[in-house]
Design an enzyme around this catalytic site. Structure first.
Site, PDB file in Angstrom:
ATOM      1  N   LYS A   9      40.520 -31.207  30.095  1.00 45.31           N
ATOM      2  CA  LYS A   9      41.284 -30.822  31.153  1.00 45.31           C
ATOM      3  C   LYS A   9      40.461 -31.025  32.525  1.00 45.31           C
ATOM      4  O   LYS A   9      39.211 -31.446  32.665  1.00 45.31           O
ATOM      5  CB  LYS A   9      41.263 -29.401  30.896  1.00 45.31           C
ATOM      6  CG  LYS A   9      42.310 -29.080  29.721  1.00 45.31           C
ATOM      7  CD  LYS A   9      42.399 -27.364  29.367  1.00 45.31           C
ATOM      8  CE  LYS A   9      43.226 -27.039  27.975  1.00 45.31           C
ATOM      9  NZ  LYS A   9      43.311 -25.682  27.948  1.00 45.31           N
ATOM     10  N   TYR A  49      53.297 -27.438  27.224  1.00 42.11           N
ATOM     11  CA  TYR A  49      53.157 -26.093  27.110  1.00 42.11           C
ATOM     12  C   TYR A  49      54.160 -24.911  27.100  1.00 42.11           C
ATOM     13  O   TYR A  49      54.450 -23.706  27.122  1.00 42.11           O
ATOM     14  CB  TYR A  49      52.213 -25.365  28.278  1.00 42.11           C
ATOM     15  CG  TYR A  49      50.781 -25.620  28.127  1.00 42.11           C
ATOM     16  CD1 TYR A  49      49.836 -25.456  27.002  1.00 42.11           C
ATOM     17  CD2 TYR A  49      49.995 -26.501  29.291  1.00 42.11           C
ATOM     18  CE1 TYR A  49      48.696 -25.808  26.829  1.00 42.11           C
ATOM     19  CE2 TYR A  49      48.824 -26.660  29.118  1.00 42.11           C
ATOM     20  CZ  TYR A  49      48.047 -26.330  28.000  1.00 42.11           C
ATOM     21  OH  TYR A  49      46.688 -26.603  28.017  1.00 42.11           O
ATOM     22  N   PHE A  57      50.313 -15.812  31.507  1.00 43.32           N
ATOM     23  CA  PHE A  57      49.291 -16.739  31.948  1.00 43.32           C
ATOM     24  C   PHE A  57      49.877 -18.159  32.167  1.00 43.32           C
ATOM     25  O   PHE A  57      49.242 -19.044  32.670  1.00 43.32           O
ATOM     26  CB  PHE A  57      48.082 -16.836  31.114  1.00 43.32           C
ATOM     27  CG  PHE A  57      48.565 -17.204  29.669  1.00 43.32           C
ATOM     28  CD1 PHE A  57      48.494 -18.639  29.255  1.00 43.32           C
ATOM     29  CD2 PHE A  57      48.560 -16.056  28.812  1.00 43.32           C
ATOM     30  CE1 PHE A  57      49.067 -18.796  27.816  1.00 43.32           C
ATOM     31  CE2 PHE A  57      49.050 -16.690  27.391  1.00 43.32           C
ATOM     32  CZ  PHE A  57      48.986 -17.840  27.070  1.00 43.32           C
ATOM     33  N   ARG A  85      39.457 -28.963  16.163  1.00 42.12           N
ATOM     34  CA  ARG A  85      39.478 -27.474  16.679  1.00 42.12           C
ATOM     35  C   ARG A  85      38.220 -26.913  16.363  1.00 42.12           C
ATOM     36  O   ARG A  85      37.703 -25.836  17.361  1.00 42.12           O
ATOM     37  CB  ARG A  85      40.682 -26.876  15.942  1.00 42.12           C
ATOM     38  CG  ARG A  85      41.946 -27.120  16.047  1.00 42.12           C
ATOM     39  CD  ARG A  85      42.701 -26.614  17.378  1.00 42.12           C
ATOM     40  NE  ARG A  85      42.552 -25.262  17.465  1.00 42.12           N
ATOM     41  CZ  ARG A  85      43.416 -24.645  18.732  1.00 42.12           C
ATOM     42  NH1 ARG A  85      44.116 -25.497  19.436  1.00 42.12           N
ATOM     43  NH2 ARG A  85      43.673 -23.316  18.710  1.00 42.12           N
ATOM     44  N   THR A  91      39.648 -20.319  21.687  1.00 43.10           N
ATOM     45  CA  THR A  91      40.660 -20.416  22.928  1.00 43.10           C
ATOM     46  C   THR A  91      39.589 -19.825  23.975  1.00 43.10           C
ATOM     47  O   THR A  91      39.441 -20.150  25.229  1.00 43.10           O
ATOM     48  CB  THR A  91      41.892 -19.821  22.658  1.00 43.10           C
ATOM     49  OG1 THR A  91      42.359 -20.607  21.769  1.00 43.10           O
ATOM     50  CG2 THR A  91      42.525 -20.039  24.106  1.00 43.10           C
ATOM     51  N   ARG A 102      33.565 -25.229  23.893  1.00 43.10           N
ATOM     52  CA  ARG A 102      33.965 -24.416  24.693  1.00 43.10           C
ATOM     53  C   ARG A 102      32.608 -23.412  24.863  1.00 43.10           C
ATOM     54  O   ARG A 102      32.542 -22.752  26.079  1.00 43.10           O
ATOM     55  CB  ARG A 102      35.132 -23.422  24.127  1.00 43.10           C
ATOM     56  CG  ARG A 102      36.312 -24.368  24.576  1.00 43.10           C
ATOM     57  CD  ARG A 102      37.640 -23.897  24.001  1.00 43.10           C
ATOM     58  NE  ARG A 102      38.768 -24.495  24.503  1.00 43.10           N
ATOM     59  CZ  ARG A 102      40.019 -24.150  23.830  1.00 43.10           C
ATOM     60  NH1 ARG A 102      40.210 -23.767  22.694  1.00 43.10           N
ATOM     61  NH2 ARG A 102      41.191 -24.821  24.200  1.00 43.10           N
ATOM     62  N   ASN A 112      38.902 -23.614  30.147  1.00 48.01           N
ATOM     63  CA  ASN A 112      38.157 -23.641  29.036  1.00 48.01           C
ATOM     64  C   ASN A 112      38.071 -25.150  28.586  1.00 48.01           C
ATOM     65  O   ASN A 112      37.983 -25.651  27.388  1.00 48.01           O
ATOM     66  CB  ASN A 112      38.905 -22.977  27.817  1.00 48.01           C
ATOM     67  CG  ASN A 112      40.475 -23.274  27.603  1.00 48.01           C
ATOM     68  OD1 ASN A 112      40.941 -24.303  28.152  1.00 48.01           O
ATOM     69  ND2 ASN A 112      41.016 -22.531  26.621  1.00 48.01           N
ATOM     70  N   HIS A 115      41.711 -29.368  25.421  1.00 49.18           N
ATOM     71  CA  HIS A 115      42.741 -29.069  24.705  1.00 49.18           C
ATOM     72  C   HIS A 115      42.832 -29.750  23.233  1.00 49.18           C
ATOM     73  O   HIS A 115      42.255 -31.092  23.273  1.00 49.18           O
ATOM     74  CB  HIS A 115      44.397 -29.443  25.457  1.00 49.18           C
ATOM     75  CG  HIS A 115      45.214 -29.367  24.429  1.00 49.18           C
ATOM     76  ND1 HIS A 115      45.945 -28.150  24.257  1.00 49.18           N
ATOM     77  CD2 HIS A 115      46.143 -30.334  23.421  1.00 49.18           C
ATOM     78  CE1 HIS A 115      46.984 -28.426  22.967  1.00 49.18           C
ATOM     79  NE2 HIS A 115      46.899 -29.738  22.829  1.00 49.18           N
ATOM     80  N   GLU A 126      52.716 -33.645  19.931  1.00 49.29           N
ATOM     81  CA  GLU A 126      51.740 -33.987  21.113  1.00 49.29           C
ATOM     82  C   GLU A 126      51.461 -35.256  21.108  1.00 49.29           C
ATOM     83  O   GLU A 126      51.522 -35.999  22.300  1.00 49.29           O
ATOM     84  CB  GLU A 126      50.836 -33.277  20.991  1.00 49.29           C
ATOM     85  CG  GLU A 126      50.943 -31.525  21.259  1.00 49.29           C
ATOM     86  CD  GLU A 126      49.816 -30.539  21.178  1.00 49.29           C
ATOM     87  OE1 GLU A 126      50.118 -29.481  21.512  1.00 49.29           O
ATOM     88  OE2 GLU A 126      48.659 -31.191  20.893  1.00 49.29           O
TER      89      GLU A 126
HETATM   90  P1  DAT Z   1      44.448 -23.460  22.414  1.00 52.37           P
HETATM   91  O1  DAT Z   1      44.305 -24.088  23.832  1.00 52.37           O
HETATM   92  O2  DAT Z   1      43.180 -22.869  22.024  1.00 52.37           O
HETATM   93  O3  DAT Z   1      45.095 -23.895  21.565  1.00 52.37           O
HETATM   94  P2  DAT Z   1      46.793 -21.478  23.345  1.00 52.37           P
HETATM   95  O4  DAT Z   1      47.490 -22.770  22.769  1.00 52.37           O
HETATM   96  O5  DAT Z   1      46.715 -20.235  22.559  1.00 52.37           O
HETATM   97  O6  DAT Z   1      45.065 -22.086  23.012  1.00 52.37           O
HETATM   98  O7  DAT Z   1      46.703 -21.536  24.742  1.00 52.37           O
HETATM   99  C1  DAT Z   1      46.883 -22.683  25.329  1.00 52.37           C
HETATM  100  C2  DAT Z   1      45.929 -22.373  26.720  1.00 52.37           C
HETATM  101  O8  DAT Z   1      46.554 -21.449  27.408  1.00 52.37           O
HETATM  102  C3  DAT Z   1      44.532 -22.015  26.631  1.00 52.37           C
HETATM  103  O9  DAT Z   1      43.647 -23.099  26.046  1.00 52.37           O
HETATM  104  C4  DAT Z   1      44.456 -21.374  27.731  1.00 52.37           C
HETATM  105  C5  DAT Z   1      45.556 -20.320  28.122  1.00 52.37           C
HETATM  106  N1  DAT Z   1      45.549 -19.300  27.621  1.00 52.37           N
HETATM  107  C6  DAT Z   1      45.812 -19.084  26.167  1.00 52.37           C
HETATM  108  N2  DAT Z   1      45.710 -17.338  26.266  1.00 52.37           N
HETATM  109  C7  DAT Z   1      45.439 -17.015  27.208  1.00 52.37           C
HETATM  110  C8  DAT Z   1      45.287 -15.644  27.949  1.00 52.37           C
HETATM  111  N3  DAT Z   1      45.173 -14.665  27.154  1.00 52.37           N
HETATM  112  N4  DAT Z   1      44.714 -15.560  29.003  1.00 52.37           N
HETATM  113  C9  DAT Z   1      44.775 -16.525  29.904  1.00 52.37           C
HETATM  114  N5  DAT Z   1      45.158 -17.945  29.572  1.00 52.37           N
HETATM  115  C10 DAT Z   1      45.245 -18.203  28.167  1.00 52.37           C
HETATM  116 MG    MG Z   2      47.197 -24.415  21.589  1.00 53.47          MG
END
Ligand code: DAT
Ligand code: MG
Length: 150
Positions: A9, A49, A57, A85, A91, A102, A112, A115, A126
């Protein structure tokens, strides 16, 4: 062979961590099949997304991923999605296991660093969203038989 999209990212790119991320997946034994350094459009960010639309968020997430270039990659291998992963970590960086990307390089969920696809089906979706078929390279490595059992 299972495939995962991986994005370094904008924070990872700005902090000079592209090589660090690539090195970890190479060492793990995964095989790189595609890579491009790119600025993410608003349309691509929204498609990527889509599952998070409406969450508190979401706007910050879209702003973050479109804020500066990313390094987009496809990695493959047996159980690639779960393995990647695991190397990426949870996350929320403060909950990520020591030794994960991370954990080792991040502090906040909104920065973080990386992705990775969360399920094999997500990997398929994806990879198709981010890469054209001709941008992916099918190839074999001499070392494959020492890393892949079959
Ligand atoms: P990941 O990236 O581990 O697959 P995710 O798909 O649940 O996680 O979420 C996508 C992204 O969104 C994640 O990398 C960071 C952001 N995100 C997720 N949950 C969040 C939260 N509770 N507060 C802020 N940002 C968040
Ligand atoms: Mg995800």
């Amino acid at each position: 062979m299972e495939r995962s999209l991986v994005l370094v990212k904008p924070d990872g790119v700005q902090r000079g961590l592209i090589g660090e991320v690539i090195a970890r997946f190479e060492r793990r034994g995964l095989r790189l099949v595609g890579a491009k350094f790119m600025q993410v459009s608003l349309d691509l960010a929204k498609a990527h997304y889509a599952e998070h639309e409406g969450k508190p968020f979401y706007d910050g997430l879209i702003a973050y991923i479109t804020s500066a270039p990313v390094m987009a990659m496809v990695w493959e291998g047996p159980n690639a999605v779960a393995a990647i992963r695991q190397t990426v970590g949870s996350t929320k960086p403060a909950e990520a296991a020591p030794g994960t990307i991370r954990h080792d390089f991040a502090l906040e969920v909104g920065r973080n660093l990386i992705h990775a696809s969360d399920k094999p089906e997500t990997g398929v979706r994806e990879v198709a969203l981010w890469f054209k078929a001709e941008e992916l390279v099918d190839w074999k490595r001499e070392v494959d038989r020492w890393v892949f059992e079959k």
